[in-house]
Design a protein around this motif. Structure first.
Motif: not given
Length: 518
Positions: A211-233
């Motif tokens: 029942t512990a807290d869980n966390f799902i990242l928006f993308d696989t890097t910690t950098a503020l970069d366009n990985t979130v865009v590339l993985q979506y596409l």
């Protein structure tokens, strides 16, 4: 008129005159990680509050928390009536469902040490966005200052995952963003961080088998970069706001896909992504209520004086000050010089050399190619002849002429010496001041500024003659034991003598050392 020069390819404010309290403090947070004052207390290390982009045990991002905090504060802006914007009203709105999240409390705890008499909480929040982006290898975000903090809550209206695309589009329109900018700003903001199960249990289940807290990242890097865009596409994304089984909650998918992925394909180019995020983050933090005028973009100041404090030593006055450069040098020597009250140097020796040199470079400064160095001074001042102003001589020891730094010709003026803070005998809960005793003051008091629930509040308190410290070097001592509320506080000291009020403006509790030398 402000001119600029180029240092390591960076525009630098040149014709700057001290003191400029708001500019001094914002610039200090950006390029030194702290405001004006004593550098040795980690509580005031702004950049140190964001030691790394992924700082939580579950992978949470302090940078994402700061950026989300700023967006939620701004998001209730209404371009039609000019209300809302980045104005600190969020502190009165944290109980709303639209502002759910322990990250909001984390950001509040990080940022709340820094507002003061001159520096609004909303300015601190804006600086937080620039620091967060720089720390996470994201774009440089230009900063302006002058925001005002609200004292009442604004209307609800922060977008929520379950809302429709039409509702999101209208919300962003009222904030001042086009549909394409809505897509891009969402991608920029969700390039760091993720979704926590304790905050959004319908979207993210607890950790498997617990029942512990869980966390799902928006993308696989910690950098503020366009990985979130590339993985979506390329359909590899784990972003819960894109792939959740509950289609009602996949707001990122609806937003990203709203123009047939035209904008997302443009953001697949890293340079386009950085330029767009820089522009939209700046637009976000510069969205302010009607009637609020922001300063020009605050550029790094080439040479800057701070930490100026005239106080009492054992048998002299003591002048403390720091001189900061944007470029380091192992050869440079710096000398402080001063005039006494009569405008000369009756004692025959009115100069001193710097005590030490130290690096105070922030990640943002480093990203701009700057190496920020400070030289610290503690100069003994004859208590009888006192001091009227000081200045510096700088020798680069490279064959170039010695240069004089004198505040555009006016010198760094010490306006009065009748009431002085005594940090060596003060603590965060006990304030000691020294008052010239040639003429007895009719009143010694301080205006205290503390952070209330949403804004800096002020109260006036009187100090009484101290029974613990004997008079010395022409000064009597006054003290106050205080129990003020707030994270930290600043104060103005006042002494009324023969109907004239003498003031020492905005002293900080972090000057206090609790190590009395008498």
């Amino acid at each position: 008129m402000k001119t600029a020069l180029v240092l390591a390819g960076i525009a630098v404010a040149n014709a700057y005159q001290w003191p400029s309290p708001l500019i001094d403090q914002v610039e200090g947070l950006l390029y030194e990680g702290r405001g004006e004052g004593d550098p040795n207390n980690s509580l005031i290390d702004f950049a140190g509050k964001l030691a790394q982009c992924q700082s939580g045990s579950l992978g949470e991002s302090g940078a994402a928390e700061w950026i989300r905090f700023a967006y939620h504060d701004m998001a209730t802006h209404n371009i039609e009536d000019g209300t809302g914007g980045l104005d600190n009203s969020l502190l009165l709105e944290l109980d709303r469902a639209e502002n759910v999240g322990v990250g909001m409390k984390h950001a509040l705890a990080d940022l709340s040490h820094f507002p003061n008499k001159y520096l609004s909480f909303s300015d601190v929040t804006a600086v937080g966005v620039a620091i967060a982006s720089a720390q996470c290898q994201g774009p440089i975000v230009p900063i302006r200052a002058g925001r005002r903090d609200a004292i009442v809550a604004g209307p609800p209206g922060v977008p929520e995952p379950q809302q429709t695309l039409a509702e999101h589009t209208e919300s962003f329109r009222l904030q001042g963003f086009t549909p394409e900018e809505m897509i891009a700003l969402t991608a920029c903001g969700h390039s760091v961080g993720g979704v926590r199960s304790n905050d959004f249990p319908a979207m993210v289940p607890p950790a498997p088998g617990t029942t512990a807290d869980n966390f799902i990242l928006f993308d696989t890097t910690t950098a503020l970069d366009n990985t979130v865009v590339l993985q979506y596409l390329n359909s590899t994304t784990k972003n819960a706001l894109v792939v959740d089984k509950n289609v009602t909650l996949i707001s990122d998918f609806r937003i990203f896909n709203s123009d047939g992925n035209v904008t997302m394909n443009q953001l697949a180019d890293p340079e386009t992504f950085d330029q767009t995020c820089s522009r939209l983050f700046a637009q976000m933090i510069n969205t302010v209520p009607a009637g609020v005028t922001l300063t020009d973009v605050i550029e790094p100041i080439l040479t800057k004086v701070d930490g100026v404090q005239l106080s009492i030593g054992y048998d002299t006055l003591l002048l403390s000050a720091s001189l900061r450069f944007l470029n380091s040098s192992d050869q440079r020597t710096v000398k402080i010089l001063w005039n006494d009250k009569a405008g000369g140097c009756a004692s025959g020796s009115c100069f001193n050399w710097s005590q030490n040199q130290r690096d105070v470079t922030t990640t943002l400064a480093s990203r701009l190619g700057l190496s920020v160095n400070k030289y610290d001074f503690v100069a003994p001042i004859n208590a009888t002849t006192s001091i009227s102003k000081f200045w510096f001589e700088i020798n680069e020891n490279d064959g170039s002429p010695v240069t004089v730094l004198d505040n555009e010709g006016s010198g760094y003026v010490i306006t009065q010496d009748r009431v002085l803070y005594v940090p060596h005998s003060s603590t965060a809960t006990s304030t000691v001041v020294a008052v010239r005793n040639d003429v007895a003051p009719s009143r010694v008091f301080m205006d205290v500024y503390t952070r209330g629930r949403s804004a800096i509040v002020n109260q006036t308190v009187d100090l009484a003659p101290s029974t613990d410290i004997e008079s010395r070097v022409g000064y009597a001592f006054y003290s106050l034991t205080q129990s003020f509320t707030g994270v930290e506080f600043t104060f103005d000291l006042h002494s009324i003598v023969n109907g004239t009020t003498y003031t020492e403006d905005m002293r900080d509790t972090y000057f206090a050392t609790n190590s009395p030398d008498f």
